[in-house]
Design an enzyme around this catalytic site. Structure first.
Site, PDB file in Angstrom:
ATOM      1  N   GLY B  56       0.813  -1.209   0.000  1.00 48.62           N
ATOM      2  CA  GLY B  56       0.000   0.000   0.000  1.00 48.62           C
ATOM      3  C   GLY B  56       0.848   1.260   0.000  1.00 48.62           C
ATOM      4  N   SER B  57       0.274   2.333  -0.498  1.00 42.77           N
ATOM      5  CA  SER B  57       0.934   3.634  -0.424  1.00 42.77           C
ATOM      6  C   SER B  57       0.691   4.264   0.944  1.00 42.77           C
ATOM      7  CB  SER B  57       0.400   4.555  -1.530  1.00 42.77           C
ATOM      8  OG  SER B  57       0.773   4.065  -2.793  1.00 42.77           O
ATOM      9  N   GLY B  58       1.369   5.355   1.199  1.00 38.73           N
ATOM     10  CA  GLY B  58       1.207   6.060   2.467  1.00 38.73           C
ATOM     11  C   GLY B  58       2.348   5.813   3.437  1.00 38.73           C
ATOM     12  N   HIS B  59       3.262   4.896   3.050  1.00 38.73           N
ATOM     13  CA  HIS B  59       4.415   4.556   3.890  1.00 38.73           C
ATOM     14  C   HIS B  59       5.724   5.077   3.286  1.00 38.73           C
ATOM     15  CE1 HIS B  59       1.815   1.875   6.122  1.00 38.73           C
ATOM     16  NE2 HIS B  59       1.489   1.250   5.006  1.00 38.73           N
ATOM     17  N   ASP B 112      -2.289  -7.931   0.939  1.00 39.43           N
ATOM     18  CA  ASP B 112      -1.104  -8.116   0.099  1.00 39.43           C
ATOM     19  C   ASP B 112      -0.902  -9.600  -0.209  1.00 39.43           C
ATOM     20  OD1 ASP B 112       0.082  -5.361  -0.126  1.00 39.43           O
ATOM     21  OD2 ASP B 112       0.022  -5.529   2.049  1.00 39.43           O
ATOM     22  N   HIS B 221      -0.078   0.747  10.660  1.00 39.77           N
ATOM     23  CA  HIS B 221      -1.400   1.286  10.317  1.00 39.77           C
ATOM     24  C   HIS B 221      -2.217   1.558  11.568  1.00 39.77           C
ATOM     25  CE1 HIS B 221      -0.040  -1.506   7.168  1.00 39.77           C
ATOM     26  NE2 HIS B 221      -0.432  -0.573   6.342  1.00 39.77           N
TER      27      HIS B 221
END
Lengths: 337, 337
Positions: B56-59, B112, B221
């Site tokens: 995922g993005s955001g990391h 994932d 998260h």
């Protein structure tokens, strides 16, 4: 806007001291600490022109995190947002000197100017030659005709890299000073602040902004910028900053530049990359070529949220130094061939 | 605790898309974007074992910021904190495959796992060999006997560096998988959260903590950790985390390790260096040698404040790969000789 100070520290009054110990340990043997608050490279060859950098703490990894290969030989470190004392400057300078003189490179702030100058005088009394180049890249801090009144912000990193490589490869202090002045003459930056950081010793925020406000051109300690305004889109903010930067030098079609997008603390890399996308569009429209770029966290103001954009105009000589490998706790890069 | 979402973005729904464009531009020609949300190296030699990472993005800079020399060949990118679709995994895998098979390396999260597995099945149908190694370094996520249920956190960077170098230098997928499994078997991490980050699309904080509270072992998260407690000193927090990490493997006197101290977003480098000082004291007391260390911002959860500590036990082979040079937008390091 109430915001608690909530940091992972022991006694805030010991934070700089403990941070410097942690920094030396993180260098895996490549730096050492002096008895005063200063860090120097473990090995500096005889006959090398020395590069001393430094300034207040709280902007990590700047400055003390940038000691290493093709970067600074030593850093004189102050307490939070406070210049190092003349004594620290003097001791750090003595520790890096190898008989060929020392270039002092630091941001243009009154306290730093005074204390580094006193240190230089103490060294001059002992016959050690010192030259000084101050980083004055913040276009928001004063108009072009008062360039020497401008404060230094994230352009420090580009200066430390270019001048660090020059000092590692040139034989004379004169020559290193010449490269530093040329690099500085082509360097322009501007920042935007979104949320304030806080100083651990006092528990205070460095400034106040309303929940929907940003400040364009704000300095790294919360110094006034040129416009306090409502939060707009990334493209609007970027356009506004780039217009000021590009008008200031002025940069021209055909120029090659180094681009640095710097996180002032708590801004996400996602935001910086979105800004980078717009910066690149603008540069492409103007016919300005990016020789190399960096997007990351190097010159901070504790957990301030915001970012800055820096451009350095390059010629063949500056490109050569900028393309050399760098290695330090705070910044590393491979050689560009 | 009210905290406004105040980010420098355009439309948050376009943030991942614009971020990926900005990321490719920041790589100065070394990566390119596919028609789907995936980034791959511009040049991948024929006959190379491929390494596909993602999540995922955001990391950021994880994962897509780690494509480059001795790192990932490609990254399949999801939206905010969401796995990439099987289609993205498939397209990214096809783009990096050079006839020698592909290792999938990513953090152990249900979404994932499912989507990368479906992608692997699609590739198997076409005769492309895929092996999978999931990063399960978070000791707070499950007890040792349920290691395979643990989530991946900042140890991802150490895995990407070791496996990236192995995939660039070993001839067979079997061998790269063997190195990845060995590295993973000796990797342990734990985090501490101090303040929540926020998701731009929803404007929501990812969790709530009282003004004087921290959570030890919290996931990237906001997944529950092992202890919600009052903010203590840096040394107390570090001692608590290190005890869990060191008890888990267990690490022993005489071991050599890689040490990674990672900023989850808004934590200052000063705090991380103070923690590093204490980590090094503890390791020295235990007779554990740090072969190399990194302190910085690599695996984030937007502007979450907090940090994590990772240790990877090294043997001669793992040291050799870890000491190779790395180059990407999000992480670069010079060769250690």
């Amino acid at each position: 806007m109430a915001k608690p100070i909530k940091k992972i520290l022991n006694d805030p009054r010991r934070a700089v001291d403990e941070m410097l110990d942690g920094l030396v340990l993180a260098s895996d043997g490549r730096t050492k600490r002096l008895a005063v608050d200063a860090i120097v490279k473990s090995e500096i060859p005889d006959g090398k022109v020395a590069l001393l950098i430094g300034g207040g703490s709280g902007h990590e990894p700047l400055f003390h995190g940038f000691i290493g290969e093709n970067m600074g030989d030593g850093a004189a470190c102050g307490q939070f947002f406070a210049a190092p004392s003349p004594h620290i400057v003097y001791e750090a300078a003595k520790a890096v000197h190898r008989g060929k003189g020392i270039l002092f490179l630091y941001g243009n702030y009154a306290g730093d100017n005074m204390n580094f100058d006193i240190g230089a005088e103490m060294l001059a009394d002992e016959g050690v030659e010192v030259r000084t180049v101050r980083v004055t890249d913040d276009v928001a801090a004063a108009p072009p005709e008062r360039m020497h009144d401008r404060r230094g912000i994230a352009g420090d990193l580009l200066m430390i890299r270019v001048v660090g490589a020059a000092a590692a490869h040139l034989d004379r202090l004169d020559e290193v000073e010449r490269v530093a002045k040329k690099a500085m003459a082509g360097l322009r930056s501007m920042g935007v602040a979104v949320l304030a950081g806080s100083i651990p010793e006092t528990g205070k925020l460095t400034f106040d902004l309303a929940d929907d406000e940003i400040e364009i051109g704000m300095g790294a300690h919360g110094e006034a910028g040129i416009s306090r305004q409502k939060l707009g889109t990334a493209d609007e903010i970027t356009d506004q900053m780039m217009e000021k930067i590009l008008a200031d030098l002025p940069f021209q079609a055909g120029d090659e530049v180094a681009l640095l997008i710097n996180n002032l603390g708590a801004t996400t890399m996602m935001e910086m990359l979105v800004v980078n996308r717009r910066v690149r569009q603008i540069l492409a429209e103007r016919g300005i070529t990016v020789h190399r770029s960096d997007v990351g966290t190097w010159v901070t103001s504790q957990e301030m949220a915001g970012l800055s954009i820096s451009l350095m105009r390059l010629d063949g000589e500056l490109k050569r130094y900028l393309d050399m490998p760098s290695r330090s706790v705070g910044y590393s890069s491979l050689e560009v061939k």
